[in-house]
Design a protein around this motif. Structure first.
Motif, mmCIF file in Angstrom:
data_model
loop_
_atom_site.group_PDB
_atom_site.id
_atom_site.type_symbol
_atom_site.label_atom_id
_atom_site.label_comp_id
_atom_site.label_asym_id
_atom_site.label_seq_id
_atom_site.Cartn_x
_atom_site.Cartn_y
_atom_site.Cartn_z
ATOM 1 N N LEU A 504 16.540 -57.899 22.466
ATOM 2 C CA LEU A 504 16.092 -57.678 23.660
ATOM 3 C C LEU A 504 17.231 -57.413 24.784
ATOM 4 C CD1 LEU A 504 12.957 -58.047 24.825
ATOM 5 C CD2 LEU A 504 13.399 -58.755 22.502
ATOM 6 N N HIS A 505 18.405 -57.920 24.382
ATOM 7 C CA HIS A 505 19.555 -57.717 25.394
ATOM 8 C C HIS A 505 19.835 -56.252 25.069
ATOM 9 C CE1 HIS A 505 23.995 -57.445 26.030
ATOM 10 N NE2 HIS A 505 23.362 -58.008 26.925
ATOM 11 N N LEU A 506 19.816 -55.495 23.910
ATOM 12 C CA LEU A 506 20.172 -54.234 23.874
ATOM 13 C C LEU A 506 19.105 -53.324 24.747
ATOM 14 C CD1 LEU A 506 21.137 -53.844 20.118
ATOM 15 C CD2 LEU A 506 22.686 -53.796 22.097
ATOM 16 N N LEU A 507 17.845 -53.908 24.652
ATOM 17 C CA LEU A 507 16.723 -52.967 25.310
ATOM 18 C C LEU A 507 17.232 -53.139 26.646
ATOM 19 C CD1 LEU A 507 14.202 -51.429 25.150
ATOM 20 C CD2 LEU A 507 12.990 -53.572 25.620
ATOM 21 N N GLU A 508 17.296 -54.507 27.328
ATOM 22 C CA GLU A 508 17.736 -54.642 28.552
ATOM 23 C C GLU A 508 18.879 -53.557 29.280
ATOM 24 O OE1 GLU A 508 17.990 -58.823 31.076
ATOM 25 O OE2 GLU A 508 18.423 -58.620 28.983
ATOM 26 N N ALA A 509 19.971 -53.549 28.329
ATOM 27 C CA ALA A 509 21.189 -52.670 28.724
ATOM 28 C C ALA A 509 20.751 -51.312 28.846
ATOM 29 C CB ALA A 509 22.281 -52.932 27.655
ATOM 30 N N ARG A 555 9.546 -60.046 29.660
ATOM 31 C CA ARG A 555 8.435 -58.961 29.991
ATOM 32 C C ARG A 555 8.755 -58.014 31.049
ATOM 33 N NH1 ARG A 555 7.136 -64.037 30.883
ATOM 34 N NH2 ARG A 555 6.168 -64.567 33.115
ATOM 35 N N ASN A 556 9.512 -58.521 32.007
ATOM 36 C CA ASN A 556 9.742 -57.480 33.269
ATOM 37 C C ASN A 556 10.562 -56.282 32.787
ATOM 38 O OD1 ASN A 556 12.317 -59.171 32.575
ATOM 39 N ND2 ASN A 556 13.063 -58.402 34.409
ATOM 40 N N VAL A 557 11.295 -56.293 31.626
ATOM 41 C CA VAL A 557 12.027 -55.016 30.999
ATOM 42 C C VAL A 557 11.031 -54.002 30.694
ATOM 43 C CG1 VAL A 557 13.670 -54.197 29.490
ATOM 44 C CG2 VAL A 557 14.103 -56.608 30.178
ATOM 45 N N PHE A 558 9.991 -54.452 30.001
ATOM 46 C CA PHE A 558 8.984 -53.517 29.833
ATOM 47 C C PHE A 558 8.108 -53.108 30.925
ATOM 48 C CE2 PHE A 558 9.868 -56.220 26.096
ATOM 49 C CZ PHE A 558 9.858 -55.437 25.052
#
Length: 802
Positions: A504-509, A555-558
């Motif tokens: 999830l951290h990678l997706l966020e970045a 969920r906010n990232v998505f």
């Protein structure tokens, strides 16, 4: 005292050679014998007493003397091979000639006009030195062929390089021509059961001969890189052809010596500090010879074979007999021997003992990784054997250790690539993903967060560490790392909370606007991560409550991705922000405090470390081909045109070597110094890329294809339920929520599962060229005593100081 005298004699001979402007006759044995007959010089002496400047001076000013020196040295080796080296004097002459040629050959190769010299026949030269006038055929062989055949014979020479079978009968000397070298294989293992007694003199002599053989093969270093794979190394082509009657026993000897070697075998702590391990030097030369000879798959040999050899030529399989033999190994016990041997050696540097530095640590793991790669590439049955049991994890763990250990060191970027390639190759097979579910309980000294989980967790945690705290030049590998994660994702039964948070951290970045907009390929990383999440949710929902919980928390990232703005103002603002913060990935992450016991952080290269440059690596779309997993588990190739990602995907692929910080362009590591300086100016990741100007329609073209449906549906169903539980029960405890998610189900609520898409590694000219530069770069840097190629005009790569 005698040794000092012989060094003086040798030095005098060298001075005579460099000062004589008149050609010395080949028949003047008194002059030529000074170089090998009267001396007892070590290879280090030869390198010290014959300086580079003097070899080049002879080459330029008295070429015929250099030609005669080479010719006479080869002639002595041929005579030694024919006679069988029965006297100590003959052995000494052979070793001295071997050292002499190892010293001179690189200077022959670096000069274009000399390169063909060994492939010419010397008309009538030195006939005086040969009594057999009738052997016309032998006289007509090019010098290179005579040298290679003599070396092959000498490697199976009783009482010189192998144990004689005719002990105790001094009158019965083995005839070299009728000797069956298959009975003299150096070590038990593949296809050979007896283990000959260890004899360190034989090991030393083999090592010297193999060093010369490797030097012969190194002509490849002096040719600039080319993607034309049909140009083969004439030395390797001839040596691995049917003309070499020892090809099979030599291939077997090399493979067995490597795979049977056990550096800790003596069992005494600190043994390696007490005495020299001659077997290690032999193993190192053997593995280097193996990877060089296995490079060639086919193509046209340099010289057409003679009519007699065409008939014997094996019609099946490649022309290169070493590749042929490797591809035909088929017995399970042979696979087991090879795999256990490689795993033992790859794991050796990881072993921790209570006595510091008490066990020997080998240094040739890069060559071992290339050998493992060749085995999997040329022998598909071996690859399936590796994946059939958990033994593959004995290869995986050391690879992850090396990747983690080398991530901050720019001199080891090649090691990072080979490790990732092997994992990419393995990840294309379903069994690899299944094996990763085995719990990870070893204690390998790695500076990664402590977790309780499986080998899949280890893989994800190490990949996250590489991406967030590796150096900039690893950016071309991000695509590969995430492709591996996607390939294994449908089979991962239960990720730990640590690994789930890392993903999830990678997706966020990767989904921050400035990262997405700053280069034409960056959004692919988001596609890969979303695909991995979808695979896990669709195929392994039941055991993956940690990942589902992490997705709900983030969920906010998505939602931000689904509502990604694409107006020109936002795009420009995002790029402005990029100018201020050049770092691609934020370095902080949750739960990153506790590290593995015994760990040591990855450190950058020491100043003054040498590194070899590499050629550019093809983009992920050229490295892999897509396959769909059908109902029965078989793979079906997907036509290239149906790219599920973006219309510009295929167009951009062509320019992947000059793109920006998706990292494809930080391949300045692969270019010459001038090119690197230019690239740093034009496309350093901290300046706004002048040639890249993202437009709103470009953003819309891929935003509309983001595979968010499954995750959005999951959030739509589960978020209200989780919130309700928290309010009803006043929960703040994660474990209760996880328990709820563990027993929940989304059957019938999610979209229809998509077919599993695997991106399998496929060989191409670009990767073949990359392997050649990498392999020879490693060999160049590892052979420092004596420094065979140091300070010669190598053209395949550049040597740079860190």
């Amino acid at each position: 005292m005698g040794n000092t005298d012989s060094k003086l004699h040798f030095r005098k001979a060298v001075i005579q050679l460099t000062t004589k402007t008149q050609p010395v006759e080949a028949t003047d044995d008194a002059f030529w014998d000074q170089f090998w007959a009267d001396t007892a010089t070590t290879v280090q002496d030869v390198f010290a007493l014959l300086p580079a400047a003097e070899i080049r001076a002879v080459r330029e000013e008295s070429p015929s003397n250099l030609a005669t020196l080479c010719y006479k040295a080869v002639e002595k080796l041929v005579q030694g091979a024919e006679s069988g080296c029965h006297t100590e004097r003959e052995k000494q002459i052979v070793l001295n000639c071997t050292r002499m040629l190892s010293r001179i050959l690189p200077y022959i190769f670096e000069d274009q006009d000399w390169r063909g010299f060994f492939w010419s026949t010397i008309p009538g030269a030195g006939r005086a030195g040969m009594d057999d006038m009738d052997d016309e055929d032998e006289g007509a062989r090019p010098l290179a062929e005579s040298l290679l055949l003599a070396l092959a014979d000498l490697l199976f020479c009783p009482e010189f390089t192998v144990q004689s079978h005719k002990k105790g009968r001094p009158d019965s000397v083995e005839d070299m021509q009728s000797l069956d070298s298959c009975e003299y294989i150096w070590e038990a293992g593949v296809g050979f059961a007896q283990s000959p007694p260890l004899n360190y003199i034989h090991d030393i002599n083999r090592t010297e001969l193999l060093r010369l053989l490797l030097t012969c093969f190194s002509e490849a270093m002096y040719l600039p890189p080319t993607s034309d794979n049909s140009i083969l190394n004439p030395w390797v082509t001839f040596f691995c052809s049917t003309e070499n009657r020892h090809a099979l026993p030599l291939f077997t000897s090399l493979l067995n010596v490597v795979c049977a070697y056990d550096p800790v075998g003596y069992g005494i702590p600190y043994n390696h500090l007490l005495f020299s391990d001659y077997r290690e030097q032999l193993v190192e030369q053997a593995v280097q010879i193996l990877i060089v000879t296995l490079e060639h798959e086919g193509g046209q040999p340099y010289r057409p074979p003679s009519p007699s050899s065409i008939e014997d030529q094996d019609s099946v399989g490649p022309n290169n007999l070493f590749v042929n033999y490797l591809s035909r190994i088929h017995r399970e016990e042979d696979y087991d021997f090879v795999l256990k041997g490689l795993a033992r050696l790859l794991t050796n540097p990881l072993t921790q003992t209570y006595l510091p530095n008490s066990t020997k640590k080998i240094q040739f793991h890069q060559e071992l990784l290339v050998l493992f790669w060749k085995l999997c590439d040329f022998n598909k049955k071996f690859l399936f054997f590796v994946l059939k049991s958990s033994d593959v994890l004995d290869i995986l763990v050391p690879i992850l250790f090396y990747l983690n250990d080398a991530r901050a060191d720019q001199s080891r970027v090649g090691l990072m690539h080979i490790g990732v390639f092997i994992l990419l190759l393995l990840s294309g097979e379903r069994n690899f993903g299944v094996r990763l579910n085995k719990p990870y309980s070893l204690h390998v000294p790695m500076d990664i967060p402590v977790f309780t989980g499986t080998h899949a967790d280890l893989l994800i945690v190490v990949f996250h560490k590489i991406i967030t705290s590796g150096h900039q030049r690893l950016q071309p590998l991000y695509d590969c790392l995430l492709t591996i994660v996607v390939n294994v994702s449908p089979y991962l039964k239960s990720l730990s909370m640590v690994a789930a948070n890392k993903l999830l951290h990678l997706l966020e970045a990767f989904s921050t606007t400035w990262f997405l907009f700053s280069a034409p390929q960056n959004h692919h990383l988001v596609f890969f991560l979303l695909e991995a999440f979808n695979n896990i949710i669709q195929y392994q929902f039941d055991g993956n409550c940690n990942l589902v919980y992490a997705i709900i928390r983030k969920r906010n990232v998505f939602h931000q991705l689904a509502n990604l703005p694409s107006d020109p103002t936002t795009i420009q603002k995002a790029l402005q922000r990029k100018r201020k913060s050049p770092d691609a990935i934020s370095r902080t992450s949750s739960q990153e405090t506790v590290s593995m016991e015994g760990s040591r952080p990855a450190v950058p290269a020491e100043p003054g470390t040498l590194k070899a440059s590499l050629v550019a690596m093809p983009g992920i779309d050229k490295l892999t081909e897509k396959s769909q997993v059908s109902e029965d588990g078989t793979m079906v190739a997907v036509p290239q045109t149906e790219s599920p990602q973006t219309p510009e995907h295929s167009a951009a692929a062509g320019t992947s070597d000059t793109e920006s910080i998706s990292g494809r362009d930080n391949e300045d590591v692969f270019y010459t110094e001038a090119e690197m300086a230019r690239r740093r100016l034009s496309s350093s990741s901290s300046s706004v890329i002048s040639h890249w100007n993202p437009k709103p329609d470009w953003v819309l073209s891929w935003k509309s294809k983001l595979p968010l449906q499954t995750i959005m549906r999951l959030l739509q169903v589960l978020v209200p339920q989780v919130e309700k539980i928290c309010i009803d029960k006043g929960l703040t405890d994660e474990s209760e929520i996880l328990k709820f998610l563990q027993h929940g189900t989304l059957v019938g609520l999610l979209p229809v599962p998509h077919p599993i898409l695997i991106r399998k590694y496929q060989a191409n000219a670009g990767t073949a060229m990359w392997f050649r530069t990498y392999m020879w770069g490693v060999i160049y840097l590892r052979n420092v005593d004596p420094p065979i190629w140091y300070d010669t005009d190598v053209r395949l790569f550049e040597i740079q100081r860190m």
